[in-house]
Enzyme design. Structure first.
Site, short mmCIF file in Angstrom:
data_model
loop_
_atom_site.label_atom_id
_atom_site.label_comp_id
_atom_site.label_asym_id
_atom_site.label_seq_id
_atom_site.Cartn_x
_atom_site.Cartn_y
_atom_site.Cartn_z
N GLU A 58 0.78 -1.29 0.03
CA GLU A 58 -0.06 0.04 -0.19
C GLU A 58 0.52 1.40 -0.04
O GLU A 58 1.66 1.32 0.96
CB GLU A 58 -0.88 0.06 1.13
N GLU A 68 -11.83 2.68 6.07
CA GLU A 68 -10.60 2.99 6.91
C GLU A 68 -10.51 4.43 7.52
O GLU A 68 -9.75 5.28 6.64
CB GLU A 68 -9.35 2.53 6.49
#
Length: 275
Positions: free
Chosen positions: A150, A249
């Protein structure tokens, strides 16, 4: 139609972690994700997933350390991954092994491997990153699991090794493992690069994006606040054929207030209520 997974490390933090599964299910979520499960027995988490009919979309390998105590110590001391850290190969492999042991019970199809903070020469870190990802992808493939990397913005994590979508996709290409993919967090992407809709159109159709995450920019609250118009981006994800989970998130505006997460879910209820 977008499908959303509640991030239980950030959402529902007015109740203990193991009770967050029930809270998410009551609000209509069909999937969850979280950062680090290692403070709880995998059997207990698996039981909560099964009891509430939830799919686990994603979790992270340890950021550092090799057991619950050292993992917690690593995270609280600022360690943000070991995948690209020269000299930490043994710790990295033990972390992957622990994550895969949890995966066998939790049945998540993907695990995120954090790169870590810059602390050595970039080329040395890149070589370590490539070698560790090749090893981890081969190990994970034996369980049918994708490993994800990521890009993260350096405002939230100063000095993080991987920051841009193009960097991540070059790494995926160089490693050459079919089960290595990019975790595309649109919050981080907006902060570092912008032009998010075009990034979606560029990268999602390649098949190398394994998971999407969202949050409002810049405060990282619910995605109905801030500078990004997410309903448009959800349409773009539909346009390019993305059918995976979208991880929520974000930190709810009302934080740890009783019922605070649920009170902020007006943005997602129309999607959760669709058949």
């Amino acid at each position: 139609m977008p499908r959303f997974a509640a991030n239980l490390s950030m959402m529902y933090n007015d109740v203990p972690f193991l009770d967050r599964f029930e809270a998410a299910a009551k609000d209509g979520f069909k999937a969850v994700e979280f950062l680090f499960p290692y403070a709880w027995p995998a059997e207990d988490i698996a039981a909560r997933l099964q009891h509430h009919g939830l799919e686990l979309a994603l979790f992270n390998m340890p950021p550092g350390g090799t057991d619950a105590a050292s993992i917690d110590k690593a995270w609280n001391s600022g360690v943000r991954g070991t995948t690209a850290l020269p000299g930490h190969e043994a710790e990295f492999r033990q972390g992957v092994a622990l994550a895969l042991a949890y995966q066998r019970l939790l049945k998540s199809p993907r695990i995120h491997l954090m790169a870590g903070l810059i602390g050595a020469e970039p080329e040395m870190m890149r070589a370590t990153y490539i070698a560790n990802l090749r090893w981890a992808a081969a190990e994970a493939a034996q369980q049918g699991v994708d490993v994800l990397i990521e890009p993260i913005n350096t405002r939230d994590i100063p000095g993080f090794f991987l920051n841009r979508q193009d960097q991540a996709h070059l790494i995926v290409h160089e490693v050459g493992a079919a089960n290595l993919k990019v975790q595309m967090d649109l919050y981080h992407c907006q902060i570092v690069e912008g032009d998010v809709a075009m990034k979606i159109r560029q990268y999602v159709p390649t098949g190398h994006v394994g998971h999407i995450q969202i949050a409002g920019v810049p405060e990282r609250h619910e995605p109905d606040t801030g500078e990004v118009h997410y309903p448009y981006l959800f349409d773009v994800l539909d346009e390019v054929g993305y059918t995976g989970w979208i991880g929520c998130e974000y930190r709810p505006r009302r934080g740890g207030e009783p019922g605070g997460t649920s009170a902020g879910l007006g943005w997602v209820q129309p999607y959760l209520k669709r058949p």
